[in-house]
Write an enzyme that holds these catalytic residues in place. Structure first.
Site, PDB file in Angstrom:
ATOM      1  N   ARG A 176       0.808  -1.241   0.000  1.00 50.83           N
ATOM      2  CA  ARG A 176       0.000   0.000   0.000  1.00 50.83           C
ATOM      3  C   ARG A 176       0.837   1.286   0.000  1.00 50.83           C
ATOM      4  O   ARG A 176       0.451   2.296   0.584  1.00 50.83           O
ATOM      5  CB  ARG A 176      -0.971   0.033   1.203  1.00 50.83           C
ATOM      6  CG  ARG A 176      -1.971  -1.082   1.228  1.00 50.83           C
ATOM      7  CD  ARG A 176      -2.936  -1.085   0.047  1.00 50.83           C
ATOM      8  NE  ARG A 176      -3.638  -2.349   0.051  1.00 50.83           N
ATOM      9  CZ  ARG A 176      -3.229  -3.419  -0.661  1.00 50.83           C
ATOM     10  NH1 ARG A 176      -2.181  -3.338  -1.468  1.00 50.83           N
ATOM     11  NH2 ARG A 176      -3.885  -4.544  -0.596  1.00 50.83           N
ATOM     12  N   SER A 226     -10.601   0.100   3.899  1.00 47.41           N
ATOM     13  CA  SER A 226      -9.821  -0.126   5.125  1.00 47.41           C
ATOM     14  C   SER A 226      -9.185   1.178   5.592  1.00 47.41           C
ATOM     15  O   SER A 226      -8.559   1.893   4.806  1.00 47.41           O
ATOM     16  CB  SER A 226      -8.713  -1.147   4.861  1.00 47.41           C
ATOM     17  OG  SER A 226      -9.301  -2.399   4.607  1.00 47.41           O
ATOM     18  N   GLU A 296      -3.981   3.731   6.567  1.00 43.92           N
ATOM     19  CA  GLU A 296      -3.905   3.507   5.115  1.00 43.92           C
ATOM     20  C   GLU A 296      -4.515   4.729   4.416  1.00 43.92           C
ATOM     21  O   GLU A 296      -4.011   5.194   3.409  1.00 43.92           O
ATOM     22  CB  GLU A 296      -4.666   2.236   4.727  1.00 43.92           C
ATOM     23  CG  GLU A 296      -4.643   1.987   3.231  1.00 43.92           C
ATOM     24  CD  GLU A 296      -5.203   0.622   2.833  1.00 43.92           C
ATOM     25  OE1 GLU A 296      -5.025  -0.355   3.576  1.00 43.92           O
ATOM     26  OE2 GLU A 296      -5.820   0.554   1.760  1.00 43.92           O
TER      27      GLU A 296
HETATM   28  C1  LIG Z   1     -15.446   0.483  -0.857  1.00 45.34           C
HETATM   29  C2  LIG Z   1     -13.948   0.615  -0.956  1.00 45.34           C
HETATM   30  C3  LIG Z   1     -13.169  -0.519  -1.135  1.00 45.34           C
HETATM   31  C4  LIG Z   1     -11.787  -0.420  -1.229  1.00 45.34           C
HETATM   32  N1  LIG Z   1     -11.051  -1.552  -1.407  1.00 45.34           N
HETATM   33  C5  LIG Z   1      -9.720  -1.461  -1.551  1.00 45.34           C
HETATM   34  C6  LIG Z   1      -8.935  -2.644  -1.774  1.00 45.34           C
HETATM   35  O1  LIG Z   1      -9.437  -3.754  -1.855  1.00 45.34           O
HETATM   36  N2  LIG Z   1      -7.595  -2.495  -1.905  1.00 45.34           N
HETATM   37  C7  LIG Z   1      -6.981  -1.277  -1.837  1.00 45.34           C
HETATM   38  O2  LIG Z   1      -5.755  -1.208  -1.993  1.00 45.34           O
HETATM   39  N3  LIG Z   1      -7.700  -0.142  -1.623  1.00 45.34           N
HETATM   40  C8  LIG Z   1      -9.037  -0.206  -1.479  1.00 45.34           C
HETATM   41  N4  LIG Z   1      -9.766   0.930  -1.260  1.00 45.34           N
HETATM   42  C9  LIG Z   1      -9.067   2.235  -1.132  1.00 45.34           C
HETATM   43  C10 LIG Z   1      -8.890   3.004  -2.460  1.00 45.34           C
HETATM   44  O3  LIG Z   1      -9.883   2.646  -3.414  1.00 45.34           O
HETATM   45  C11 LIG Z   1      -7.502   2.821  -3.076  1.00 45.34           C
HETATM   46  O4  LIG Z   1      -6.484   3.244  -2.181  1.00 45.34           O
HETATM   47  C12 LIG Z   1      -7.350   3.607  -4.383  1.00 45.34           C
HETATM   48  O5  LIG Z   1      -6.168   3.230  -5.019  1.00 45.34           O
HETATM   49  C13 LIG Z   1      -7.332   5.121  -4.189  1.00 45.34           C
HETATM   50  O6  LIG Z   1      -7.461   5.726  -5.465  1.00 45.34           O
HETATM   51  P1  LIG Z   1      -8.160   7.155  -5.625  1.00 45.34           P
HETATM   52  O7  LIG Z   1      -8.134   7.522  -7.054  1.00 45.34           O
HETATM   53  O8  LIG Z   1      -9.481   7.154  -4.980  1.00 45.34           O
HETATM   54  O9  LIG Z   1      -7.127   8.050  -4.835  1.00 45.34           O
HETATM   55  P2  LIG Z   1      -7.450   9.227  -3.787  1.00 45.34           P
HETATM   56  O10 LIG Z   1      -8.136   8.653  -2.607  1.00 45.34           O
HETATM   57  O11 LIG Z   1      -8.105  10.359  -4.479  1.00 45.34           O
HETATM   58  O12 LIG Z   1      -5.964   9.655  -3.384  1.00 45.34           O
HETATM   59  C14 LIG Z   1      -5.113   8.753  -2.680  1.00 45.34           C
HETATM   60  C15 LIG Z   1      -3.714   9.381  -2.603  1.00 45.34           C
HETATM   61  O13 LIG Z   1      -3.144   9.418  -3.891  1.00 45.34           O
HETATM   62  C16 LIG Z   1      -2.838  10.769  -4.297  1.00 45.34           C
HETATM   63  N5  LIG Z   1      -3.173  10.835  -5.729  1.00 45.34           N
HETATM   64  C17 LIG Z   1      -4.354  10.447  -6.322  1.00 45.34           C
HETATM   65  N6  LIG Z   1      -4.255  10.546  -7.655  1.00 45.34           N
HETATM   66  C18 LIG Z   1      -3.000  11.012  -7.914  1.00 45.34           C
HETATM   67  C19 LIG Z   1      -2.299  11.315  -9.127  1.00 45.34           C
HETATM   68  N7  LIG Z   1      -2.852  11.161 -10.319  1.00 45.34           N
HETATM   69  N8  LIG Z   1      -1.024  11.768  -9.012  1.00 45.34           N
HETATM   70  C20 LIG Z   1      -0.435  11.920  -7.809  1.00 45.34           C
HETATM   71  N9  LIG Z   1      -1.048  11.658  -6.628  1.00 45.34           N
HETATM   72  C21 LIG Z   1      -2.312  11.209  -6.694  1.00 45.34           C
HETATM   73  C22 LIG Z   1      -3.683  11.654  -3.391  1.00 45.34           C
HETATM   74  O14 LIG Z   1      -3.076  12.896  -3.163  1.00 45.34           O
HETATM   75  C23 LIG Z   1      -3.717  10.818  -2.111  1.00 45.34           C
HETATM   76  O15 LIG Z   1      -2.541  11.008  -1.362  1.00 45.34           O
HETATM   77  C24 LIG Z   1     -11.161   0.854  -1.144  1.00 45.34           C
HETATM   78  C25 LIG Z   1     -11.950   2.002  -0.961  1.00 45.34           C
HETATM   79  C26 LIG Z   1     -13.330   1.884  -0.864  1.00 45.34           C
HETATM   80  C27 LIG Z   1     -14.159   3.119  -0.685  1.00 45.34           C
END
Ligand SMILES: Cc1cc2nc3c(=O)[nH]c(=O)nc-3n(C[C@H](O)[C@H](O)[C@H](O)COP(=O)(O)OP(=O)(O)OC[C@H]3O[C@@H](n4cnc5c(N)ncnc54)[C@H](O)[C@@H]3O)c2cc1C
Length: 303
Positions: A176, A226, A296
């Site tokens: 992660r 999580s 996380e």
């Molecule tokens: C229902 C649910 C289930 C989930 N299940 C999982 C799972 O099974 N496994 C898992 O690993 N995660 C899971 N997650 C968490 C999440 O989906 C992941 O961590 C995902 O990768 C985050 O992506 P995001 O685009 O939403 O990033 P954001 O939440 O918008 O950002 C996360 C971080 O990345 C940075 N960021 C985002 N995009 C960029 C970019 N283009 N360039 C530079 N920095 C950037 C942001 O500044 C922040 O620090 C879950 C979440 C939910 C709500």
């Protein structure tokens, strides 16, 4: 700082849309967060470079987000400019066993394209609601794989506002996490590689995996998946549950009764409610097991 005139100036430089005082509740899966002073939904890499240059020249802080599925944005909101890399940068194209995709495309879209093209390795991505940029930053994954397994390279906007390609090996992937978390680089494009696999097999495995997730995960209330990383050799959810914390509630934030590592927003939870619950969990788990849990979810913004 006069954000209205700043937003007007920036709008004349970019194709994407600019908004002021944008509620970040609309941009996080937790449906929590104060306002961003200026908010940009970029149309392409050019917009991002323009916006970043503009912000740097004026010493305006900027923050990049993806789908907001791993974010807790504090109640005071985010000062300066928020750039949300989303639908404007969500193109995907397949070439042999490789998929090139904008950082705004979603993991389930990547999984679907791979499935249609008989490419294995992306099954894990089907159930995770993150953008590809966010997935690389977080090294998103599940029991059947993670971003680092199938990523080839990313294109980022660097500190000199140049587009640079970084190979997977340069990203220090671990559980992660990746080096992109702390370097201030903006991921704009991604290149992935799968392997030939029968479509029916991918379909069957994906169905089974999604069904398992549905059974294990809370449904119905906004959340961010999580909250804590699993400590080595254990599960944060098991430790929290063993401390009797399931169902514990502060304001409208509740530790799920189904999965103790998830905090649900029952309606009007504030970031403070969630942070207080997080503190409580950390205290009881440390006291009972001597284990310090690490977040996380990423916390952004001001109190
Ligand atoms: C229902 C649910 C289930 C989930 N299940 C999982 C799972 O099974 N496994 C898992 O690993 N995660 C899971 N997650 C968490 C999440 O989906 C992941 O961590 C995902 O990768 C985050 O992506 P995001 O685009 O939403 O990033 P954001 O939440 O918008 O950002 C996360 C971080 O990345 C940075 N960021 C985002 N995009 C960029 C970019 N283009 N360039 C530079 N920095 C950037 C942001 O500044 C922040 O620090 C879950 C979440 C939910 C709500």
């Amino acid at each position: 700082m006069n954000y209205t005139s700043l937003a007007g100036e920036l709008q004349s430089l970019v194709r994407g849309s600019i908004r002021i005082n944008e509620s970040m509740r609309k941009h996080t899966t937790w449906k929590i967060g104060g306002n961003a002073d200026v908010f940009l939904d970029p149309s392409d890499k050019g917009d991002i470079r323009q916006a970043v240059e503009f912000a740097r020249e004026r010493a305006v802080p900027f923050t990049v987000i993806g789908n907001g599925s791993n974010l807790l944005i504090k109640d005071g909101g985010i000062r300066g400019l928020v750039i949300k890399i989303g639908r404007g940068m969500a193109n995907l194209s397949v070439n042999g066993n490789r998929i090139r995709a904008g950082a705004g495309a979603m993991l389930p879209e990547l999984a679907a394209v791979a499935r249609k093209n008989g490419l294995g390795g992306f099954e894990f991505a089907a159930g995770i609601p993150g953008s590809l940029g966010g997935a690389v930053v977080m090294n998103a994954g599940a029991i059947n794989g993670c971003a680092a397994d199938v990523l080839v390279e990313v294109e980022v906007v660097n500190h000199n506002n140049k587009l640079v390609v970084l190979k997977k090996e340069e990203l220090d992937f671990a559980y992660r996490t990746s080096s992109l978390q702390n370097q201030g680089l903006i991921c704009v494009e991604t290149l992935w590689q799968g392997y030939a696999k029968e479509q029916w097999q991918i379909e069957r495995e994906t169905k089974e995996y999604l069904a398992k997730r549905k059974i294990a995960q809370p449904q119905g209330y906004p959340n961010a998946g999580s909250v804590f990383k699993n400590p080595q050799g254990d599960h944060a959810g098991r430790l929290i549950e063993a401390c009797g914390c399931k169902g514990l509630r502060i304001g409208d934030a509740e530790i799920s009764t189904k999965h103790a590592n998830w905090i649900l927003n029952l309606g009007n939870a504030t970031a403070k409610d969630v942070l207080d619950l997080i503190d409580k969990i950390k205290q009881v788990v440390q006291k009972r097991f001597g284990v310090l849990l690490h977040l996380e979810v990423r916390v952004l913004g001001e109190d």
